[in-house]
Design an enzyme around this catalytic site. Structure first.
Site, short mmCIF file in Angstrom:
data_model
loop_
_atom_site.label_atom_id
_atom_site.label_comp_id
_atom_site.label_asym_id
_atom_site.label_seq_id
_atom_site.Cartn_x
_atom_site.Cartn_y
_atom_site.Cartn_z
N GLY A 45 -8.64 -13.65 -37.41
CA GLY A 45 -9.36 -13.09 -38.76
C GLY A 45 -10.40 -12.09 -38.62
NE ARG A 74 -3.88 -15.10 -39.12
CZ ARG A 74 -5.04 -15.70 -38.55
NH1 ARG A 74 -5.11 -15.91 -37.52
NH2 ARG A 74 -6.01 -15.61 -39.26
CG ASP A 76 -10.38 -21.41 -30.11
OD1 ASP A 76 -11.17 -21.02 -29.21
OD2 ASP A 76 -10.06 -22.63 -30.16
CB THR A 108 -14.34 -16.21 -35.38
OG1 THR A 108 -14.54 -17.11 -36.38
CG2 THR A 108 -15.01 -16.56 -34.11
CG ASP A 161 -14.82 -20.18 -38.79
OD1 ASP A 161 -15.28 -19.81 -39.85
OD2 ASP A 161 -13.58 -20.33 -38.72
CG ASP A 187 -14.39 -21.57 -34.32
OD1 ASP A 187 -14.53 -20.55 -33.90
OD2 ASP A 187 -13.32 -22.06 -34.80
NE ARG A 221 -8.28 -23.50 -42.48
CZ ARG A 221 -8.18 -23.35 -43.80
NH1 ARG A 221 -7.87 -24.71 -44.31
NH2 ARG A 221 -8.22 -22.31 -44.67
#
Lengths: 328, 328, 328, 328
Positions: free
Chosen positions: C15, C76, C107, C130, C132, C134, C176
């Site tokens: 993303g 992707r 990731d 990213t 996020d 994360d 998410r």
């Protein structure tokens, strides 16, 4: 539709303004839509003289509708003020097979286009692009609406500080000959007073107004000043004057400057640019020349370039009264 | 938890900065959460002297987390520099039953708080609020992150114009003693050079850099200049100097000015303000006094006010090298 | 400095996030600064397999520091999950003389890089990109700070409507597996409650909290919900649940969606991208491989890719308490 | 000037829109300017029935010109649809000595006002405030221009992601009965196609257009869809349909939702609100009633409420053609 037009050139000239790229995109894609070739001319008339041309297909203007500035660059050209320069420019257009020209810019740009048309009978069409909104024949020039939003956003920030400190701010905005930006952004930003080139408020009246405002319980004030205000003092002189006469005030100055010309265009400017680009190209294809496309009473219209240059764009004086009432 | 604290006062002082309101809200609501009364003190130390107090419940700070400026207003107080002024202020606090004070501001604010604490043994806690990020003991002051975003957005707009016209711009940003804003916003905005108070680049090096940049094919350049740059010239003098030595350049100047202090705080500043307000109040309730709450290595920490005042907030010199590499 | 590295490839994968372009620019210019060639690889690993390469000089990344998205595109790649695909990719790199790889992504991107490194002993370096946040080993991923600002600006607008109508809004934000965005933007936007994947608030507690909030005199409320909230209901189900149990509430839902990934990066993200790009390239030149560059306690650091992949980025639970206090 | 009007009430009703606060401010200050009292009525007609009134002096509307939402709150009132409810409301106005009413809102608000006027001969004046721009008799409703900017800014962000990933996005915008927002924001955001309630493009034509776009080399596309599009499918159904017929596309959906109603008003909306507020109050003072003030061909005008309600605000179909050309 004119059978003779096979290739159209487009350039931007003078000070840049938000929406110029959207207008370039519109010209390029309208050409493609009508199966006309489109040539981008870099750096305005100077690039025309130097033959700085590039073919532009519809994909070459991807992702620019929302970009400030102009991908064709802009420049002022002294050479174009000479007959020789214009001759060379004309020869370059002829050599490149360019049949007509769309010029995006302000007064100076249109004057150049008109002379060029007069000398060579060359088809030209103008699109008004300047933040100052000082062009006769259109209610809005490209970039004007965006600049208004930029200015009110800046003054909103200044107001945070002004009202936290009970200060008076003089904010200088662009507009050497026309008070459109100052007047509308001043109302939009809730200015106490607005000083413009078209109207002499007078220094006494300004003082009086500030005193009344203070007396009415306002703890901070913003005065919006056009670069070319009629009062004959720049913001720094105004600060001094007011500090002398109202020592109780903590007076500050902010000159918004060049950022007013930049930024991503507002939706209004993008739509206007799209409409004007279509009209400019299609008017050329209909055999028209020497007009400016513009917006009048919400409709896209044509104004002879000569009128656009000679006429002057009047401010709406009723807005001065609205401003006055709003600062009650 | 200290049984003795029943009422806490909060004030903002010095130049305002985005996030001050979020910090006030946090102090007020943390008090309410712990069933402590909270009193807002208007116009900083001056309002403390004049007894300009107002009780603040959790609903009184609704909808301010995203507002620039300070609802408690700010002011500089000459009276608070006198023993007499401070005595009066102390008496007002005692009379109102206020047991401790949270002050939000910069160096000057903390100095006042420390003297006040020394004289009366009165519990004080500081929250760093200034856009300049020039406070020792915290990686970020409230408003600094927002100001960086404001500055890069302004320079992005100026760049639209700069690159449309192949111009060189000197952009002056805030920071009289500290180059944090210039250095970070300069890198963020892709500046060619950055002039800061901490480092003397030298005029020759500046020229050289601009010449190299031109030679490397860059058509426009932005130089970001701190108010207090070490090079000893303001932006207008720099413009003159460069125009003299590089006549091929069209040089412009923009002074961003007070708008840098305003605007809706960034998410970072809002979260930081919320965290610091909680820590300030809860530290008081734990019986602590005379500290500044701050952020260090992403954790909320306490720094003795004295250190916060005397220490200096160093720029990260590695960023100068990063800037240098980025302008390749 | 490693004598063996003459050409570095760079790609973005997964993303997209704001700051990726600034990171590409940094990698390209750091290469140029060290006289290393730089090759842009389009569409992530898929373009590596297809040999979609382009040489990038320092001027090829002009004017992208402030652009969202990624000029190298992202995709992707299922092919890269096959040994055959990776072999082909490796062969392409070898054929093009590319000696090492900088991959920008999350990731999944890092996992691909690690496998690639394991299989071919090929030097790779990761930059976390990213929204996020994360990723283990960095306090901030590229785009996270920008996304937080985008989210609070959106919720500020929703709050205008919520408070004009005394409404309750459930606002779904991205995340998410990690509640970083919800937690920080929730505090920043003054949310009443925040539902995240890491913590099960429980439906009863949510109702209770909303009832308390109403009782305390709040006329409108915002609840921020992570995509992957633990409570196990999406925003539409939450709306139904609350309407059923609190019929006096006018409940609305807003899913912020993909706009959270776009936009011009914040100053923080631009500076971080610049720093990480420098570190990534220079680490490769120092002979290092298989690391992620990141930010830890305000310093640029290296974390083994394996750890970055396996470790998990924890939320700061103290922020839940701060949020709780702020909604007093 | 009418000697009989000494006190004017003002309320906002229906969905809120940016510029409502600026209009309230204008009504309040125009009253003060003419030495008329002004009473704010909270929560629209419901507050009129409940007597939720508050006197408003010129300082009570400080610093709201730039705030979204409405400080007078808005609500839908079932009671006002009953004769009894309206009688009570009228009695409250009479008891409070309020001589005339300015109502700010959309169709429903005006219908209520007209019935009220018919029943009690009570002077009413309407100001169009809704983002949908679906009111006859004014080229712009308050909030419409701001909403357009909000929408294009959101789509600009989505485009960052769309073009990084070569995706197709369906973006749903507000407009249940009118395609103004979709049409203008769609052109402004450079949408590939625009689906509106006024025109049935047809699913085949949509597919064809997307295929042509792909063939022409566009790597990503945005389709803007009005809530009430004539094609009869919502954005999620459109996604499914296209995925089925063009499996090569990665299709995503974004519903912009309520944030479109909020935010700080654009300069245009602030100036328009100021002008309309002045006109509304001064028209009442001139003895007029039962009109809507609006903007027509850049001038402030009056339209009988009845016409404003019955007439319909047509989209400019030429814009569909412009959109078509722009997506070449």
């Amino acid at each position: 539709m004119s059978k003779n037009i096979k290739k159209i050139g487009v350039l931007t000239s003078g000070g840049d303004s938000p929406g110029m790229n959207a207008a370039i995109r519109s010209v390029v894609r309208t050409c493609a839509y009508h199966n006309i070739e489109c040539i981008g001319i870099y750096r305005g008339y100077q690039g025309m003289i130097e033959g700085d041309f590039k073919e532009m297909g519809p994909r070459s203007v991807n992702n620019i509708v929302n970009k400030g500035g102009t991908i064709l660059k802009s420049a002022r050209s002294l050479d174009f003020k000479t007959t020789e320069g214009r001759k060379k420019a004309h020869q370059n257009l002829v050599n490149a097979g360019i049949d007509a020209l769309v010029v995006i810019g302000g007064d100076g740009t249109f004057t150049g286009a008109e002379i060029f048309n007069n000398e060579f009978g060359y088809p030209v069409m103008g699109i008004p692009g300047t933040i100052d909104n000082d062009i006769y024949g259109t209610s809005h020039t490209l970039g004007y609406d965006t600049a208004l939003n930029t200015v009110v956003e800046c003054i909103d920030k200044i107001r945070d500080t002004a009202s936290s400190h009970n200060r008076l701010f003089f904010v200088e905005v662009m507009g050497r000959d026309a008070g459109h930006i100052a007047l509308n952004a001043g109302i939009g930003a809730g200015a106490e007073e607005i000083l413009i080139p078209e109207e002499d408020l007078g220094l006494e009246r300004l003082l009086e107004s500030l005193q009344k405002s203070k007396a009415s319980g306002k703890s901070s004030s913003i005065v919006v000043v056009s670069e070319g205000d009629k009062i004959g003092k720049n913001v720094f002189e105004l600060k001094e004057y007011v500090e002398e006469h109202m020592p109780e005030y903590d007076v500050r100055v902010s000159v918004l400057g060049h950022m007013q010309r930049g930024g991503s265009p507002s939706c209004f400017d993008r739509v206007l640019a799209s409409r004007l680009g279509v009209k400019a190209v299609e008017s050329i294809l209909e055999g028209k020349s020497n007009f400016m496309v513009g917006l009048y009473q919400d409709k896209v219209t044509l104004t002879p370039l000569e009128q656009a240059i000679k006429g002057s764009s009047k401010i709406d004086k009723e807005l001065l009264r609205v401003s006055d009432i709003m600062s009650t």
